[in-house]
Design a protein around this motif. Sequence first.
Motif, PDB file in Angstrom:
ATOM      1  N   ASP A 203       0.835  -1.217   0.000  1.00 27.26           N
ATOM      2  CA  ASP A 203       0.000   0.000   0.000  1.00 27.26           C
ATOM      3  C   ASP A 203       0.865   1.261   0.000  1.00 27.26           C
ATOM      4  O   ASP A 203       0.468   2.299  -0.526  1.00 27.26           O
ATOM      5  CB  ASP A 203      -0.869   0.051   1.259  1.00 27.26           C
ATOM      6  CG  ASP A 203      -2.147  -0.735   1.071  1.00 27.26           C
ATOM      7  OD1 ASP A 203      -2.408  -1.158  -0.064  1.00 27.26           O
ATOM      8  OD2 ASP A 203      -2.864  -0.936   2.076  1.00 27.26           O
ATOM      9  N   MET A 204       2.029   1.180   0.641  1.00 33.16           N
ATOM     10  CA  MET A 204       2.910   2.357   0.721  1.00 33.16           C
ATOM     11  C   MET A 204       3.724   2.559  -0.549  1.00 33.16           C
ATOM     12  O   MET A 204       4.522   3.500  -0.616  1.00 33.16           O
ATOM     13  CB  MET A 204       3.881   2.213   1.905  1.00 33.16           C
ATOM     14  CG  MET A 204       3.235   2.427   3.252  1.00 33.16           C
ATOM     15  SD  MET A 204       4.414   2.096   4.595  1.00 33.16           S
ATOM     16  CE  MET A 204       5.619   3.404   4.366  1.00 33.16           C
ATOM     17  N   GLY A 205       3.621   1.632  -1.494  1.00 31.02           N
ATOM     18  CA  GLY A 205       4.315   1.866  -2.769  1.00 31.02           C
ATOM     19  C   GLY A 205       5.278   0.776  -3.189  1.00 31.02           C
ATOM     20  O   GLY A 205       5.861   0.876  -4.276  1.00 31.02           O
ATOM     21  N   ALA A 206       5.484  -0.253  -2.342  1.00 29.43           N
ATOM     22  CA  ALA A 206       6.328  -1.366  -2.798  1.00 29.43           C
ATOM     23  C   ALA A 206       5.590  -2.056  -3.943  1.00 29.43           C
ATOM     24  O   ALA A 206       4.363  -2.162  -3.930  1.00 29.43           O
ATOM     25  CB  ALA A 206       6.601  -2.343  -1.662  1.00 29.43           C
ATOM     26  N   GLU A 207       6.361  -2.535  -4.930  1.00 30.74           N
ATOM     27  CA  GLU A 207       5.724  -3.141  -6.106  1.00 30.74           C
ATOM     28  C   GLU A 207       5.376  -4.601  -5.848  1.00 30.74           C
ATOM     29  O   GLU A 207       4.378  -5.116  -6.354  1.00 30.74           O
ATOM     30  CB  GLU A 207       6.717  -3.034  -7.275  1.00 30.74           C
ATOM     31  CG  GLU A 207       6.180  -3.506  -8.586  1.00 30.74           C
ATOM     32  CD  GLU A 207       7.241  -3.330  -9.669  1.00 30.74           C
ATOM     33  OE1 GLU A 207       7.644  -2.179  -9.945  1.00 30.74           O
ATOM     34  OE2 GLU A 207       7.682  -4.351 -10.234  1.00 30.74           O
ATOM     35  N   ALA A 208       6.208  -5.285  -5.070  1.00 26.73           N
ATOM     36  CA  ALA A 208       6.008  -6.713  -4.806  1.00 26.73           C
ATOM     37  C   ALA A 208       6.624  -7.064  -3.469  1.00 26.73           C
ATOM     38  O   ALA A 208       7.419  -6.287  -2.918  1.00 26.73           O
ATOM     39  CB  ALA A 208       6.663  -7.537  -5.915  1.00 26.73           C
ATOM     40  N   GLY A 209       6.250  -8.236  -2.946  1.00 22.76           N
ATOM     41  CA  GLY A 209       6.800  -8.640  -1.658  1.00 22.76           C
ATOM     42  C   GLY A 209       6.759 -10.137  -1.476  1.00 22.76           C
ATOM     43  O   GLY A 209       6.086 -10.856  -2.230  1.00 22.76           O
ATOM     44  N   LEU A 210       7.484 -10.597  -0.462  1.00 24.68           N
ATOM     45  CA  LEU A 210       7.549 -12.029  -0.150  1.00 24.68           C
ATOM     46  C   LEU A 210       7.647 -12.185   1.350  1.00 24.68           C
ATOM     47  O   LEU A 210       8.277 -11.354   2.027  1.00 24.68           O
ATOM     48  CB  LEU A 210       8.836 -12.606  -0.740  1.00 24.68           C
ATOM     49  CG  LEU A 210       8.782 -13.535  -1.930  1.00 24.68           C
ATOM     50  CD1 LEU A 210      10.172 -14.088  -2.198  1.00 24.68           C
ATOM     51  CD2 LEU A 210       7.829 -14.688  -1.651  1.00 24.68           C
ATOM     52  N   ASN A 211       7.054 -13.290   1.857  1.00 27.08           N
ATOM     53  CA  ASN A 211       7.188 -13.600   3.275  1.00 27.08           C
ATOM     54  C   ASN A 211       8.448 -14.451   3.453  1.00 27.08           C
ATOM     55  O   ASN A 211       8.527 -15.562   2.943  1.00 27.08           O
ATOM     56  CB  ASN A 211       5.946 -14.360   3.743  1.00 27.08           C
ATOM     57  CG  ASN A 211       5.936 -14.585   5.230  1.00 27.08           C
ATOM     58  OD1 ASN A 211       6.968 -14.913   5.811  1.00 27.08           O
ATOM     59  ND2 ASN A 211       4.776 -14.419   5.843  1.00 27.08           N
ATOM     60  N   TYR A 212       9.464 -13.883   4.167  1.00 28.09           N
ATOM     61  CA  TYR A 212      10.750 -14.591   4.279  1.00 28.09           C
ATOM     62  C   TYR A 212      10.657 -15.825   5.164  1.00 28.09           C
ATOM     63  O   TYR A 212      11.538 -16.669   5.135  1.00 28.09           O
ATOM     64  CB  TYR A 212      11.865 -13.654   4.761  1.00 28.09           C
ATOM     65  CG  TYR A 212      11.656 -12.986   6.104  1.00 28.09           C
ATOM     66  CD1 TYR A 212      11.871 -13.655   7.298  1.00 28.09           C
ATOM     67  CD2 TYR A 212      11.244 -11.659   6.167  1.00 28.09           C
ATOM     68  CE1 TYR A 212      11.678 -13.022   8.522  1.00 28.09           C
ATOM     69  CE2 TYR A 212      11.044 -11.025   7.378  1.00 28.09           C
ATOM     70  CZ  TYR A 212      11.263 -11.708   8.559  1.00 28.09           C
ATOM     71  OH  TYR A 212      11.058 -11.087   9.758  1.00 28.09           O
ATOM     72  N   ARG A 213       9.580 -15.929   5.956  1.00 26.76           N
ATOM     73  CA  ARG A 213       9.411 -17.165   6.741  1.00 26.76           C
ATOM     74  C   ARG A 213       8.905 -18.299   5.838  1.00 26.76           C
ATOM     75  O   ARG A 213       9.346 -19.434   5.952  1.00 26.76           O
ATOM     76  CB  ARG A 213       8.420 -16.946   7.877  1.00 26.76           C
ATOM     77  CG  ARG A 213       8.922 -15.996   8.939  1.00 26.76           C
ATOM     78  CD  ARG A 213       7.978 -15.950  10.139  1.00 26.76           C
ATOM     79  NE  ARG A 213       8.017 -14.650  10.777  1.00 26.76           N
ATOM     80  CZ  ARG A 213       8.990 -14.246  11.583  1.00 26.76           C
ATOM     81  NH1 ARG A 213       9.998 -15.046  11.860  1.00 26.76           N
ATOM     82  NH2 ARG A 213       8.967 -13.038  12.112  1.00 26.76           N
ATOM     83  N   GLN A 214       7.980 -17.946   4.936  1.00 25.07           N
ATOM     84  CA  GLN A 214       7.441 -18.971   4.027  1.00 25.07           C
ATOM     85  C   GLN A 214       8.407 -19.296   2.891  1.00 25.07           C
ATOM     86  O   GLN A 214       8.407 -20.408   2.366  1.00 25.07           O
ATOM     87  CB  GLN A 214       6.100 -18.506   3.445  1.00 25.07           C
ATOM     88  CG  GLN A 214       4.978 -18.507   4.478  1.00 25.07           C
ATOM     89  CD  GLN A 214       3.800 -17.635   4.041  1.00 25.07           C
ATOM     90  OE1 GLN A 214       3.720 -17.202   2.894  1.00 25.07           O
ATOM     91  NE2 GLN A 214       2.906 -17.357   4.978  1.00 25.07           N
ATOM     92  N   THR A 215       9.209 -18.316   2.487  1.00 28.02           N
ATOM     93  CA  THR A 215      10.152 -18.520   1.378  1.00 28.02           C
ATOM     94  C   THR A 215      11.542 -18.106   1.835  1.00 28.02           C
ATOM     95  O   THR A 215      12.029 -17.028   1.477  1.00 28.02           O
ATOM     96  CB  THR A 215       9.727 -17.676   0.147  1.00 28.02           C
ATOM     97  OG1 THR A 215       8.332 -17.855  -0.086  1.00 28.02           O
ATOM     98  CG2 THR A 215      10.496 -18.058  -1.107  1.00 28.02           C
ATOM     99  N   PRO A 216      12.200 -18.956   2.645  1.00 31.34           N
ATOM    100  CA  PRO A 216      13.517 -18.538   3.151  1.00 31.34           C
ATOM    101  C   PRO A 216      14.567 -18.384   2.052  1.00 31.34           C
ATOM    102  O   PRO A 216      15.498 -17.588   2.198  1.00 31.34           O
ATOM    103  CB  PRO A 216      13.904 -19.652   4.143  1.00 31.34           C
ATOM    104  CG  PRO A 216      12.871 -20.723   4.038  1.00 31.34           C
ATOM    105  CD  PRO A 216      11.736 -20.240   3.192  1.00 31.34           C
ATOM    106  N   ALA A 217      14.404 -19.115   0.934  1.00 32.86           N
ATOM    107  CA  ALA A 217      15.370 -18.954  -0.182  1.00 32.86           C
ATOM    108  C   ALA A 217      14.798 -17.954  -1.178  1.00 32.86           C
ATOM    109  O   ALA A 217      14.473 -18.281  -2.322  1.00 32.86           O
ATOM    110  CB  ALA A 217      15.619 -20.302  -0.838  1.00 32.86           C
ATOM    111  N   TRP A 218      14.668 -16.690  -0.743  1.00 34.59           N
ATOM    112  CA  TRP A 218      13.975 -15.686  -1.550  1.00 34.59           C
ATOM    113  C   TRP A 218      14.887 -15.040  -2.597  1.00 34.59           C
ATOM    114  O   TRP A 218      14.413 -14.333  -3.492  1.00 34.59           O
ATOM    115  CB  TRP A 218      13.373 -14.586  -0.662  1.00 34.59           C
ATOM    116  CG  TRP A 218      14.209 -14.171   0.508  1.00 34.59           C
ATOM    117  CD1 TRP A 218      14.082 -14.592   1.803  1.00 34.59           C
ATOM    118  CD2 TRP A 218      15.327 -13.255   0.514  1.00 34.59           C
ATOM    119  NE1 TRP A 218      15.044 -14.011   2.600  1.00 34.59           N
ATOM    120  CE2 TRP A 218      15.812 -13.181   1.837  1.00 34.59           C
ATOM    121  CE3 TRP A 218      15.960 -12.496  -0.471  1.00 34.59           C
ATOM    122  CZ2 TRP A 218      16.906 -12.382   2.209  1.00 34.59           C
ATOM    123  CZ3 TRP A 218      17.048 -11.701  -0.115  1.00 34.59           C
ATOM    124  CH2 TRP A 218      17.503 -11.656   1.205  1.00 34.59           C
TER     125      TRP A 218
END
Length: 337
Positions: A203-218
């Motif tokens: 919402d603040m303007g990041a284009e994309a994101g990932l949960n580092y707990r669910q995807t530790p090899a991000w």
Amino acid sequence: MHAWQIVDDWKRENLKRVELPNPDPGRGQVLLEMRAAALNYRDLIVPLRGYGRKTGTLPLIPVSDGVGVVVAHGEGVSAPAIGTRVCPLFMPRWQGGEATGAKIDATLGGPLDGVMREFMAVDANAVHAVPEHLDDTQAATLPVAALTAWSAVVTHGQVRPGARVLVQGTGGVSLFALQFARAAGARVFVLSGDDAKLARAIDMGAEAGLNYRQTPAWGSEVKAWAGGDGVDLVVEVGGEKTLGESLRAVRVGGEIALIGVLSGGRFDIPLGPVVTRHVRLQGITVGHRDGFAAMCAAIGEHRLVPTVDRVFPFDALHEALDHLAAGRHFGKVCVSL
Ligand SMILES: NC(=O)c1ccc[n+]([C@@H]2O[C@H](COP(=O)([O-])OP(=O)(O)OC[C@H]3O[C@@H](n4cnc5c(N)ncnc54)[C@H](OP(=O)(O)O)[C@@H]3O)[C@@H](O)[C@H]2O)c1
């Protein structure tokens, strides 16, 4: 005056409410009536003498970040004017230029006394006016968290429109980095351990994101998001457990701004890719007065507003620190003075 001090021994329970004499501004100083403070991760470890002898000596007034109003001038001082709202700078001796040991060793909230007090006398060149559109708690967040992000994204990172920036987490430094990178026209990828926080960062303007707990090899996913060659800048707050992935995510010739070691402070990484992929590892220690001035101008110009998670009353410093330690915050935890 009312104040907080760490007394007798380095333990959290020895952080106590005390009464101290009001200070007078000395030659070259201004007297500030403090309005608000903001907590940083370092405020959790200073009461435990977490920086060794660099933490300072007891008794020590804690907390690095705050804002106050100039209420008196010492001899020889005429600016900033009485009534100006200013932040005392975290590193009062680093006015500009390259860092040196002497410039960066003296820091507010350990080893120098911090901001948790009604009044403080500081050198007139160690304060800077804050953007007028910010309220007191928002302005209190600027000296450490915001300036660190500014140094990473602008001073060293030199982020340009279209650059791709990876921001780790949604704490104080990271959300400022997100805001500064977006204001510079960059694209931002954010990591968080919490899906609801990810949604807020987007919402603040990041284009994309990932949960580092669910995807530790991000690392490879971030690289793919950046078009396959990797991001230009990583704002690294994780340290030990994240640096390997950051090296996967960064482009050839890109930069990793080493800011925090939240997951540990020892590195066991293959150095080959750093050399052959021409990666710059840039240590960041907050920043200088010139950077603070440039950052305030940018915040004013873009009408940026710091993200304040929660404001606690002066007497509730322990509750505020517990809230920070619990890690559920999004942005800054503040204290009203
Ligand atoms: N070098 C400097 O000048 C400087 C200045 C300021 C701060 N720091 C350091 O920078 C770090 C962050 O400071 P802060 O004040 O922003 O802290 P903060 O407000 O407490 O934020 C920390 C955030 O980091 C995220 N995080 C934790 N573990 C992570 C991991 N393994 N991978 C990715 N993200 C992770 C979490 O975000 P989510 O909750 O979204 O998961 C957490 O909320 C601390 O280590 C601090 O000491 C250094």
